[in-house]
Design a protein around this motif. Sequence first.
Motif, mmCIF file in Angstrom:
data_model
loop_
_atom_site.group_PDB
_atom_site.id
_atom_site.type_symbol
_atom_site.label_atom_id
_atom_site.label_comp_id
_atom_site.label_asym_id
_atom_site.label_seq_id
_atom_site.Cartn_x
_atom_site.Cartn_y
_atom_site.Cartn_z
ATOM 1 N N HIS A 563 83.424 -43.689 124.352
ATOM 2 C CA HIS A 563 83.947 -43.468 125.710
ATOM 3 C C HIS A 563 84.936 -44.561 126.118
ATOM 4 C CE1 HIS A 563 83.783 -42.559 130.057
ATOM 5 N NE2 HIS A 563 83.312 -41.388 129.680
ATOM 6 N N SER A 564 85.789 -44.255 127.100
ATOM 7 C CA SER A 564 86.785 -45.260 127.516
ATOM 8 C C SER A 564 86.148 -46.324 128.427
ATOM 9 C CB SER A 564 87.921 -44.573 128.265
ATOM 10 O OG SER A 564 87.388 -43.872 129.379
ATOM 11 N N HIS A 565 84.954 -46.032 128.963
ATOM 12 C CA HIS A 565 84.299 -46.958 129.884
ATOM 13 C C HIS A 565 83.395 -47.898 129.092
ATOM 14 C CE1 HIS A 565 82.337 -48.330 133.519
ATOM 15 N NE2 HIS A 565 83.129 -47.547 134.253
ATOM 16 N N VAL A 566 83.716 -49.196 129.072
ATOM 17 C CA VAL A 566 82.996 -50.141 128.215
ATOM 18 C C VAL A 566 81.491 -50.173 128.531
ATOM 19 C CG1 VAL A 566 82.752 -52.567 127.549
ATOM 20 C CG2 VAL A 566 85.017 -51.569 127.812
ATOM 21 N N LYS A 567 81.147 -50.103 129.833
ATOM 22 C CA LYS A 567 79.734 -50.161 130.198
ATOM 23 C C LYS A 567 78.946 -49.015 129.570
ATOM 24 C CE LYS A 567 79.509 -52.677 134.571
ATOM 25 N NZ LYS A 567 79.358 -52.522 136.036
ATOM 26 N N GLN A 608 85.541 -53.970 115.672
ATOM 27 C CA GLN A 608 86.893 -54.531 115.841
ATOM 28 C C GLN A 608 87.301 -54.564 117.335
ATOM 29 O OE1 GLN A 608 88.485 -55.379 112.878
ATOM 30 N NE2 GLN A 608 86.522 -54.755 111.975
ATOM 31 N N SER A 609 86.343 -54.181 118.224
ATOM 32 C CA SER A 609 86.687 -54.023 119.647
ATOM 33 C C SER A 609 87.156 -55.335 120.270
ATOM 34 C CB SER A 609 85.466 -53.513 120.408
ATOM 35 O OG SER A 609 85.649 -53.703 121.791
ATOM 36 N N PRO A 610 88.144 -55.279 121.187
ATOM 37 C CA PRO A 610 88.581 -56.491 121.902
ATOM 38 C C PRO A 610 87.479 -57.014 122.840
ATOM 39 C CG PRO A 610 89.658 -54.537 122.808
ATOM 40 C CD PRO A 610 88.944 -54.083 121.566
ATOM 41 N N ASP A 611 86.522 -56.130 123.199
ATOM 42 C CA ASP A 611 85.438 -56.569 124.083
ATOM 43 C C ASP A 611 84.385 -57.299 123.247
ATOM 44 O OD1 ASP A 611 82.674 -56.173 125.373
ATOM 45 O OD2 ASP A 611 84.064 -55.689 127.011
ATOM 46 N N SER A 612 84.212 -58.617 123.497
ATOM 47 C CA SER A 612 83.369 -59.423 122.598
ATOM 48 C C SER A 612 81.922 -58.931 122.588
ATOM 49 C CB SER A 612 83.409 -60.892 123.031
ATOM 50 O OG SER A 612 82.930 -60.995 124.354
ATOM 51 N N ASN A 613 81.465 -58.499 123.746
ATOM 52 C CA ASN A 613 80.099 -58.015 123.867
ATOM 53 C C ASN A 613 79.838 -56.818 122.955
ATOM 54 O OD1 ASN A 613 77.609 -58.224 125.028
ATOM 55 N ND2 ASN A 613 78.405 -58.121 127.126
ATOM 56 N N LEU A 614 80.785 -55.865 123.029
ATOM 57 C CA LEU A 614 80.688 -54.624 122.260
ATOM 58 C C LEU A 614 80.786 -54.934 120.766
ATOM 59 C CD1 LEU A 614 80.371 -51.759 123.197
ATOM 60 C CD2 LEU A 614 82.836 -51.495 123.235
ATOM 61 N N CYS A 615 81.719 -55.815 120.446
ATOM 62 C CA CYS A 615 81.974 -56.191 119.062
ATOM 63 C C CYS A 615 80.711 -56.819 118.430
ATOM 64 C CB CYS A 615 83.164 -57.142 119.067
ATOM 65 S SG CYS A 615 83.362 -58.078 117.588
ATOM 66 N N ASP A 616 80.070 -57.752 119.163
ATOM 67 C CA ASP A 616 78.847 -58.400 118.652
ATOM 68 C C ASP A 616 77.723 -57.402 118.429
ATOM 69 O OD1 ASP A 616 80.258 -60.690 118.912
ATOM 70 O OD2 ASP A 616 79.207 -61.434 120.700
ATOM 71 N N LYS A 617 77.530 -56.507 119.428
ATOM 72 C CA LYS A 617 76.451 -55.516 119.319
ATOM 73 C C LYS A 617 76.672 -54.617 118.098
ATOM 74 C CE LYS A 617 73.892 -56.279 123.044
ATOM 75 N NZ LYS A 617 74.337 -57.666 123.136
ATOM 76 N N ALA A 618 77.936 -54.232 117.860
ATOM 77 C CA ALA A 618 78.234 -53.344 116.732
ATOM 78 C C ALA A 618 77.933 -54.062 115.415
ATOM 79 C CB ALA A 618 79.691 -52.899 116.793
ATOM 80 N N LYS A 619 78.317 -55.340 115.337
ATOM 81 C CA LYS A 619 78.074 -56.110 114.106
ATOM 82 C C LYS A 619 76.566 -56.236 113.845
ATOM 83 C CE LYS A 619 82.390 -58.713 114.037
ATOM 84 N NZ LYS A 619 83.079 -59.876 114.606
ATOM 85 N N MET A 620 75.809 -56.472 114.930
ATOM 86 C CA MET A 620 74.356 -56.587 114.782
ATOM 87 C C MET A 620 73.749 -55.290 114.259
ATOM 88 S SD MET A 620 72.904 -58.726 118.043
ATOM 89 C CE MET A 620 71.322 -57.883 118.021
ATOM 90 N N ALA A 621 74.259 -54.168 114.790
ATOM 91 C CA ALA A 621 73.728 -52.870 114.368
ATOM 92 C C ALA A 621 74.049 -52.626 112.893
ATOM 93 C CB ALA A 621 74.312 -51.767 115.243
ATOM 94 N N LEU A 622 75.269 -52.998 112.489
ATOM 95 C CA LEU A 622 75.652 -52.802 111.080
ATOM 96 C C LEU A 622 74.753 -53.635 110.161
ATOM 97 C CD1 LEU A 622 79.542 -52.693 111.454
ATOM 98 C CD2 LEU A 622 78.093 -50.838 110.581
#
Length: 627
Positions: A563-567, A608-622
Motif C-alpha cells: 500500500h502507499s500508506h506507510v502505516k 530496500q524501502s526509504p522508510d527505515s522502520n519498514l526496511c528493518d522489519k522486512a529484513k527481520m522477516a527475511l
Amino acid sequence: MEVTASSRHYVDRLFDPDPQKVLQGVIDMKNAVIGNNKQKANLIVLGAVPRLLYLLQQETSSTELKTECAVVLGSLAMGTENNVKSLLDCHIIPALLQGLLSPDLKFIEACLRCLRTIFTSPVTPEELLYTDATVIPHLMALLSRSRYTQEYICQIFSHCCKGPDHQTILFNHGAVQNIAHLLTSLSYKVRMQALKCFSVLAFENPQVSMTLVNVLVDGELLPQIFVKMLQRDKPIEMQLTSAKCLTYMCRAGAIRTDDNCIVLKTLPCLVRMCSKERLLEERVEGAETLAYLIEPDVELQRIASITDHLIAMLADYFKYPSSVSAITDIKRLDHDLKHAHELRQAAFKLYASLGANDEDIRKKIIETENMMDRIVTGLSESSVKVRLAAVRCLHSLSRSVQQLRTSFQDHAVWKPLMKVLQNAPDEILVVASSMLCNLLLEFSPSKEPILESGAVELLCGLTQSENPALRVNGIWALMNMAFQAEQKIKADILRSLSTEQLFRLLSDSDLNVLMKTLGLLRNLLSTRPTLCILANIADGTTAKDLIMTNDDILQKIKYYMGHSHVKLQLAAMFCISNLIWNEEEGSQERQDKLRDMGIVDILHKLSQSPDSNLCDKAKMALQQYLA
C-alpha cells in the motif's frame, strides 16, 4: 360561556363598517388580553387572528389601526406555544415582514416587537427569517432607525443564527460593521442584544472571529470592549455573554490561549460564575463555557484547576440546586429542583475538560468527596445529557493508568459502563466504547470481569455499526483485549467476530478502522512466552490456523504490504512477521504457503524501502526464512 360571549363581542367589532369603531375595538381588545392567557386563547379560537392580519395589510387601514393590530398580535404571541403555532399557521411572518416596508417608524417598531416575540419562541423555525433574500439587508438598514429597532433586530438575529450557513449570511450582509457600534449604545438592552449577536456569530466560526479581533469602535478594539464588559461591576448577564464572546474567539483561533484577556480576564470571570452565590442558570452556563474554553489546552486546565478552589466548588453542583439566599422565593426553588440535572451535567462536563490531560488534576477530582460514586450514579440517570456528560467525565479520568488500577477498580466502574453500552444512543455509545478501550488495556484490573460479562459479543456487534467511530472503537477494544491474551480469549474473539466480518473490516473505507483491524490481527497472531502456549495447546484451533486457512484475509494482508500508506504497510508487516516466526509449531508450513503467495518477493522489495522502520522489519522477516 360568559368568557366566550364577551370574547365574541371583541371579534365582532373588528368587522364594523365604521373604521373608528374598528380602531376602538382593537384598542379594547389590546387591553383585554394583556396578561390574560384564557382570553388570548378564546380570541384565537374565535378567528381574531386572520381578521387582525387582514386589517394590518389593508391599504385603506390607517397607520394607527395597523400599529394597534401589530400590538395585539404581539400580545397574543406572548401567550402559550400553541398561540404562536396558531399565528404561524395564519402566515403572520410574511405579513409582518411586509409591514417593515412602511415609512412609519411606530408601525415598524410594533411589527419588529411582534416578530421578536415570535422568533424567540422555540416552536418557530429559524429558516423563516431567511426564506426571502431581501429581508436580512432590509433589517440591517432598519438598525439605524431607533433604539427599539436596534434591540429587537439584534434579538431576532441572535435567536435565528443557528449554524455556519446563517452566520455566513449575516456576516456577508455586514452584521459585524452594523452591530459593532451598538456596543456603546446608551441603552443597556441594545448593548446586551448586540453582545449576544456577537457570541452567536463567533461560535466555532474562524472567519467571523478573525474579523472581530480587528474591529475598532470609538478607537477601541472589540476584544478590549468585551474585556471591559466582563468586569465585576457589570450585570452578570453581560459578564457571562462577553466571556462567551472571548471564549468563542479564542476557540476559533483568533485569540491565543496565553493572551492576558483569556488568562487574566475571561477564565477568572467564568470561574466566578460557578460559585454557589450565582443563580442556577448562571452556574450552568459558566461551567459549560469554561469547559469549552479549556478543553484543548493543558495550561488553561492547570490554571483553572487552581483558581478559587474550582474543583471543590463544583462538588456543590451535586448538593443544592439553589443558594440559600435564593430559597426565600418558592417559585425559584421549584424551578431549580426541576433543573438540578443541568447543574450535574455542567459539572461533569467541566470535570472532563479539567482532567483531560493532567494526572495531578485527575487525582484531585477523584479525591473530591464521593466523586466516583457521583459519576457512577450519573451513568444511570434518566436524562440522556447527564448520562453523556458522566460518561465523558469517566472517559477523561480513565486516561490515567494510576486511576484505572485504583479508583476504577474500587468502584467497579465497568459494571454500570457495560449497562450503559446495552442500549444507548450513538453519541453515548461512542464515548462509552472509547472508555471501554481504556478499561481493556492489559494492566487494567477490570479486564477480566469485563470479559466475563459478555464484552466480546458486544464489541463484535459494534464493529458492524454504520457509524465509523463505533466500528473503530469496537475493533480497538478487541485489539486491546487480544493483546498478550491467552489463546482461549483469542479464539473467542475470532469465533464471535467471524472471519467474514474480519475480511469486511479489512476492506473498510475508514483508514482508522483498517489500522485497528490490522492491529487486532497482529495481536491475535502474536505469541506469549512458550509455557503459556503449551498450557493452551489443547484448545484446538489457534488464531493462526484460522487465518492461514482463509486465503481472502491473507490476500488482504499482502495487498496492504504494498500500500502507499506507510502505516498500513507496517501494520500488515507485523501480521506477516507473527505468522512466519520460527520458534513455533507449524511455522515451516506457514512460511512455505506465504512464499508461494509471493510474500518473500514483497519482503525483498520492502527491505530496500526509504522508510527505515519498514526496511528493518522486512529484513527481520527475511531472517526467519534463512534461519
